[in-house]
Scaffold this motif. Structure first.
Motif, mmCIF file in Angstrom:
data_model
loop_
_atom_site.group_PDB
_atom_site.id
_atom_site.type_symbol
_atom_site.label_atom_id
_atom_site.label_comp_id
_atom_site.label_asym_id
_atom_site.label_seq_id
_atom_site.Cartn_x
_atom_site.Cartn_y
_atom_site.Cartn_z
ATOM 1 N N ARG A 1 1.812 -11.226 -6.071
ATOM 2 C CA ARG A 1 1.226 -12.386 -5.108
ATOM 3 C C ARG A 1 0.882 -13.384 -6.349
ATOM 4 O O ARG A 1 0.842 -13.039 -7.590
ATOM 5 N N ALA B 1 10.126 -7.059 -0.341
ATOM 6 C CA ALA B 1 9.537 -7.663 -1.677
ATOM 7 C C ALA B 1 8.713 -8.745 -1.177
ATOM 8 O O ALA B 1 7.932 -8.548 -0.165
ATOM 9 N N ASN C 1 0.028 -6.972 -7.363
ATOM 10 C CA ASN C 1 0.691 -5.589 -7.295
ATOM 11 C C ASN C 1 0.663 -5.054 -8.704
ATOM 12 O O ASN C 1 0.859 -3.502 -8.877
ATOM 13 N N LYS D 1 5.703 -0.221 11.524
ATOM 14 C CA LYS D 1 7.066 -0.474 11.356
ATOM 15 C C LYS D 1 8.404 -0.291 12.129
ATOM 16 O O LYS D 1 9.574 -0.772 11.842
ATOM 17 N N SER E 1 0.698 -1.176 0.113
ATOM 18 C CA SER E 1 0.012 -0.105 -0.127
ATOM 19 C C SER E 1 0.745 1.290 -0.082
ATOM 20 O O SER E 1 0.469 2.250 -0.465
ATOM 21 N N THR E 2 2.170 1.303 0.604
ATOM 22 C CA THR E 2 2.926 2.395 0.746
ATOM 23 C C THR E 2 3.103 3.027 -0.679
ATOM 24 O O THR E 2 2.774 4.237 -0.728
ATOM 25 N N GLY F 1 9.426 -1.800 -0.132
ATOM 26 C CA GLY F 1 8.745 -1.498 1.031
ATOM 27 C C GLY F 1 9.434 -2.438 1.776
ATOM 28 O O GLY F 1 10.283 -3.417 1.738
ATOM 29 N N MET F 2 8.773 -2.279 3.151
ATOM 30 C CA MET F 2 9.340 -3.167 4.259
ATOM 31 C C MET F 2 7.931 -3.548 5.090
ATOM 32 O O MET F 2 7.347 -2.560 5.518
ATOM 33 N N ASP G 1 8.021 -8.160 -6.838
ATOM 34 C CA ASP G 1 7.341 -9.291 -6.242
ATOM 35 C C ASP G 1 5.974 -9.123 -6.625
ATOM 36 O O ASP G 1 5.652 -8.256 -7.297
ATOM 37 N N HIS H 1 10.338 -8.030 6.488
ATOM 38 C CA HIS H 1 10.413 -8.475 5.169
ATOM 39 C C HIS H 1 10.602 -7.368 4.255
ATOM 40 O O HIS H 1 9.767 -6.420 4.444
#
Ligand code: 6PG
Length: 253
Positions: free
Chosen positions: A74, A160, A84, A211, A43-44, A152-153, A72, A158
């Protein structure tokens, strides 16, 4: 080289990120004729993609020379709400009218994640051969060198789809992996650390209080990349830039 910048709001973070993307893309196009970028999911980045597609930035980049890949994906079809690709298509590609020939997504129609991962590696390699882009042999990997990898993270550290204690963390040769993620009872598709760490530029986009704990461990904690995979992102000959909002930075010294 690692640089960390903090922002009071996602809006300010996005404006800075968009400026860096303009800078890196123009430098890449100027020196190598085009710009290869892998997009982050989740989402970021959504608001960043919306910003890049508005009038202010539309004319700052020669989008016909920008080639989009995905860090990455889904294991869902491209029209799925979880995709994505779909998020980027709705918030960036459609508005900018990016040609299909400039977009290289994971072809999840194969449904079999292992086949999708191999197919994506072939897709990337073919693009790099057809455009005589640089393939650098590093350690065990003949890695394509992306100009920019956006990441992102997650709150678990994690990045990717390289999740804690998963098999793909250990990949040293292949540039893509079908990665079993037990906690989601699913298999995710992801680029691997060899190709991420071969990038010319890597930019992390991290926002939100959830985060903060993982970010402290990743940036200031002991080195335990199995537990906090984002720690393993260390471009060998590239720039690493962390763009962080103050909520996510809450625990940093
Ligand atoms: C994905 C992403 C993933 C994401 C992080 C952060 O497919 O979800 O690639 O690595 O970047 O989970 O997600 P948010 O930006 O939604 O917090």
């Amino acid at each position: 080289m690692r640089t960390t910048k903090f922002f009071d709001s996602l809006e300010e973070l996005n404006i800075f990120a968009a400026g860096k993307i303009v800078e890196i893309s123009n430098a890449s196009i100027h020196s190598r004729g085009n710009f290869t970028i892998t997009l982050a999911g989740g989402s970021t980045p959504k608001s960043l993609y919306q910003l890049l597609s508005n009038d202010e930035y539309k004319n700052k980049i020669d989008w016909s020379e920008v080639f989009f890949f995905f860090g990455d994906e889904r294991n869902v079809l491209p029209g799925d709400a979880e995709s994505n690709f779909r998020m980027a298509n709705e918030n960036l590609f459609t508005t900018l009218e990016i040609s299909d020939k400039n977009i290289f997504r994971w072809q999840t129609e194969f449904k079999n994640a292992e086949i999708t991962a191999v197919n994506y590696e072939l897709t990337i390699s073919k693009f790099y051969e057809d455009n005589n882009k640089s393939i650098v042999t590093m350690n065990d990997c003949d890695c394509p060198r992306f100009d920019l990898i956006l990441l992102g993270m997650g709150a678990d550290g994690h990045t990717a789809s390289l999740f804690p204690f998963t098999e793909a963390l250990n990949e040293t040769e292949k540039i893509t992996a079908a990665n079993r993620v037990e906690k989601f009872d699913t298999t995710r598709l992801t680029l691997t650390f060899p190709v991420i760490n071969d990038a010319r530029n890597v930019i992390f986009l991290v926002k939100g209080a959830d985060k903060a704990e993982a970010l402290y461990e990743v940036l200031e904690g002991n080195f335990q990349p199995e537990k906090y995979p984002a720690q393993a992102v260390k471009p060998v000959e590239g720039n690493l830039l962390w763009l962080i909002d103050t909520e996510a930075a809450r625990l940093l010294k």
